[in-house]
Design a protein around this motif. Sequence first.
Motif, short mmCIF file in Angstrom:
data_model
loop_
_atom_site.label_atom_id
_atom_site.label_comp_id
_atom_site.label_asym_id
_atom_site.label_seq_id
_atom_site.Cartn_x
_atom_site.Cartn_y
_atom_site.Cartn_z
N VAL A 269 47.97 38.14 -14.20
CA VAL A 269 48.77 39.13 -13.47
C VAL A 269 48.06 39.56 -12.19
O VAL A 269 48.69 39.70 -11.14
CB VAL A 269 49.08 40.35 -14.36
CG1 VAL A 269 49.88 41.38 -13.60
CG2 VAL A 269 49.86 39.92 -15.60
N THR A 270 46.74 39.72 -12.23
CA THR A 270 46.02 40.15 -11.02
C THR A 270 46.03 39.05 -9.95
O THR A 270 46.09 39.35 -8.77
CB THR A 270 44.57 40.59 -11.33
OG1 THR A 270 44.02 39.67 -12.26
CG2 THR A 270 44.52 41.97 -11.92
N ARG B 164 48.49 37.33 -9.35
CA ARG B 164 49.80 37.45 -8.72
C ARG B 164 49.98 38.82 -8.07
O ARG B 164 51.09 39.35 -8.01
CB ARG B 164 50.89 37.22 -9.77
CG ARG B 164 50.92 35.78 -10.24
CD ARG B 164 51.67 35.66 -11.55
NE ARG B 164 51.94 34.27 -11.88
CZ ARG B 164 53.08 33.66 -11.63
NH1 ARG B 164 54.08 34.33 -11.09
NH2 ARG B 164 53.26 32.40 -11.94
N LYS B 165 48.89 39.41 -7.65
CA LYS B 165 48.88 40.70 -6.93
C LYS B 165 49.32 41.87 -7.81
O LYS B 165 49.88 42.84 -7.34
CB LYS B 165 49.76 40.64 -5.67
CG LYS B 165 49.33 39.58 -4.65
CD LYS B 165 48.14 40.04 -3.86
CE LYS B 165 47.75 39.07 -2.76
NZ LYS B 165 47.00 37.91 -3.20
N GLY B 166 49.08 41.75 -9.12
CA GLY B 166 49.38 42.87 -10.03
C GLY B 166 48.23 43.86 -10.04
O GLY B 166 47.06 43.49 -9.85
N GLU B 167 48.55 45.12 -10.26
CA GLU B 167 47.55 46.19 -10.24
C GLU B 167 47.59 46.87 -11.60
O GLU B 167 48.65 47.37 -11.99
CB GLU B 167 48.04 47.19 -9.18
CG GLU B 167 47.00 47.84 -8.36
CD GLU B 167 47.71 48.76 -7.37
OE1 GLU B 167 47.67 49.97 -7.62
OE2 GLU B 167 48.34 48.27 -6.40
N PHE C 21 51.16 47.36 -15.61
CA PHE C 21 50.80 46.94 -14.25
C PHE C 21 51.87 47.37 -13.26
O PHE C 21 53.02 47.61 -13.65
CB PHE C 21 50.74 45.41 -14.15
CG PHE C 21 49.74 44.75 -15.04
CD1 PHE C 21 48.44 44.54 -14.60
CD2 PHE C 21 50.09 44.31 -16.31
CE1 PHE C 21 47.53 43.90 -15.43
CE2 PHE C 21 49.17 43.68 -17.14
CZ PHE C 21 47.88 43.47 -16.69
N ILE D 250 53.49 45.34 -10.13
CA ILE D 250 53.42 43.95 -9.63
C ILE D 250 54.62 43.67 -8.74
O ILE D 250 55.73 44.18 -9.00
CB ILE D 250 53.36 42.97 -10.83
CG1 ILE D 250 53.22 41.51 -10.37
CG2 ILE D 250 54.56 43.12 -11.74
CD1 ILE D 250 52.96 40.52 -11.50
N GLY E 62 55.90 38.11 -8.02
CA GLY E 62 54.87 37.71 -8.97
C GLY E 62 55.40 37.52 -10.37
O GLY E 62 54.79 36.84 -11.19
N HIS F 158 59.85 44.54 -17.86
CA HIS F 158 59.58 45.05 -16.51
C HIS F 158 60.81 45.78 -15.98
O HIS F 158 61.92 45.52 -16.41
CB HIS F 158 59.17 43.91 -15.57
CG HIS F 158 60.16 42.78 -15.53
ND1 HIS F 158 61.18 42.71 -14.64
CD2 HIS F 158 60.27 41.68 -16.31
CE1 HIS F 158 61.89 41.62 -14.86
NE2 HIS F 158 61.36 40.98 -15.87
#
Length: 598
Positions: A416-417, A419-422, A437, A439, A443, A463
């Motif tokens: 996930v990170t 793919r720019k997930g926080e 997350f 995201i 992503g 999501h």
Amino acid sequence: MNIKNIAIIAHVDHGKTTLVDKIMHHCKLFRENESTGELILDSNDQERERGITIVSKNVSVVYKDTKINIIDTPGHADFGGEVERVLNMADGVLLLVDAFEGPMPQTRFVLQKALDLGLKPCVVINKVDKPNCTPDEVHEKVFDLMYELGAEEWQLDFPAVYGSALNNWMSHSPDEKTENIEPLLDMVLEHVESPTVKEGNTQMLITSLDFSSYTGRIAIGRLHRGVLRENMPVALVKRDGSITKTRIKELHTFEGVGRRRVEEIQAGDICAIVGLEGFEIGDTVADIENPEGLKSIAIDEPTMSMLFTINDSPFFGKDGKFVTSRHIKDRLTKELEKNLALRVEETDSADKFNVFGRGVMHLSVLIETMRREGYELQIGQPQVIIKEIDGVKCEPIEELTIDLPENISGKSVEMVTMRKGEMLSMEGKGERMTIQFLIPSRGIIGLRNQLMTATAGEAIMAHRFKEFQPLKGDIPQRQNGSLVSMEKGKAIPYSIDKLQDRGKFFVDPGEEIYEGQVIGENSRSDDMTVNITKTKKLSNVRSSGADDKAKIVPAKKFSLEEALEYIQKDEYVEVTPHFLRIRKIYLTETDRKRYKII
């Protein structure tokens, strides 16, 4: 007769439709010996196959001389457009929460809409017979969630019941098992207010549509004030304020799972009107002399688009009945009438349409429905809608919740990170871990497949759209290239066997293929053109060594959503009633080199 209008809201698979089944049985809607099956309201094929509710439905039961109109709503965030409109018909909501999982992201989305409309929530904590469940903690979490969503004091003072819809009992305490679900129905009678009827002339907001091939389009909504009668002339107040005159032919009220024709509808009840001309969802049926419009329904923006185009592969027209652009255009226009969260834009080509929706699931349900009706079409890669806000390019950001075994959580966090997930939070529940997350929607496309592979199918992913934020930069796409067919013909086992070390195949031996079709995934990052229609050369010269048996690994078969999430920019998914194929937009290798799509 006293009337109560309630909507049931919950996350996917927390037991809404099962609960409605039990309420209908308890209120003796069916004969004792009648076999009704499970999940009565999930009536269309796709709902049964996917195990989710897609279209909201109305049913009414009579309990202690009170008519209860129940609206079963979808739980998946992609069908939020459906939920937003039907909540206008309700006076209260039953919020159903799983006693183990607690409130999930999609519960939050629908609950926010219900609280904004000023509806009274009644909480049902379901599945308390699950091992390791924590009903009391879940009750607190629901309170915290409502507080976070800005609920008012009277909404925070909510009643709650505990039980198991599947086992047909509800009670005021999780430890006390009862015989039936009466405590739940008593809670509805006590806490959900009867519709307040204001003084004034007729007003009804159209919140749903139905269609009958005998009578045409049917308007469904709740009568806010006044009365409606058969053959009564009425005015339609449109979204833009214009007024047209029309006449009611028939009136129906909901009774059980069906409808009953009546001559008059009183304010507060939900009804279906036959015979109105030229209406849309969000219009108001008003008095002919002095029409006053109600506030129309605001629907959230779509976040994703896909290109729909005619099937122009070498196999077009072999499988489907409707193949021309006119067929596709007419079908999409018809869908727009009842699917509010959908938008269609024409492109510079007459054969291509940009279709905008809430997410991959929302659009794939439409594609699957069209495919079953006999349409052939091709779909391009899903694209996220980029908006410009104050001169900055922004993209949709989603809240993502992943629930998975603790020992494999590291790999998924890394995915996930990338793919720019926080990461927002991480909490353990027994041997499982729930991670949240933020995201970008971009992503999420294709993430489910990777997660399922990495966690051996153990991950549960949910999501929901949160807001638009500035672009987050590049997101790595699929790492592997495609194996592309060089020839048209039949896939030969001998050729597949010899090429198996090149990658995974998507076609079985004996399947018809054409030039430019993606027949597998390359084990390297670039595309490779291969010929699997080649047979073994048979000559009368003996070969040294015996022939090996061809051992072929079974082909990988995609579902529609998996195929849509898998394809690259230069590929289409070809959808026909019986086949799903992936192909290159340009079928010949020379064309692909000439018009390279970056």
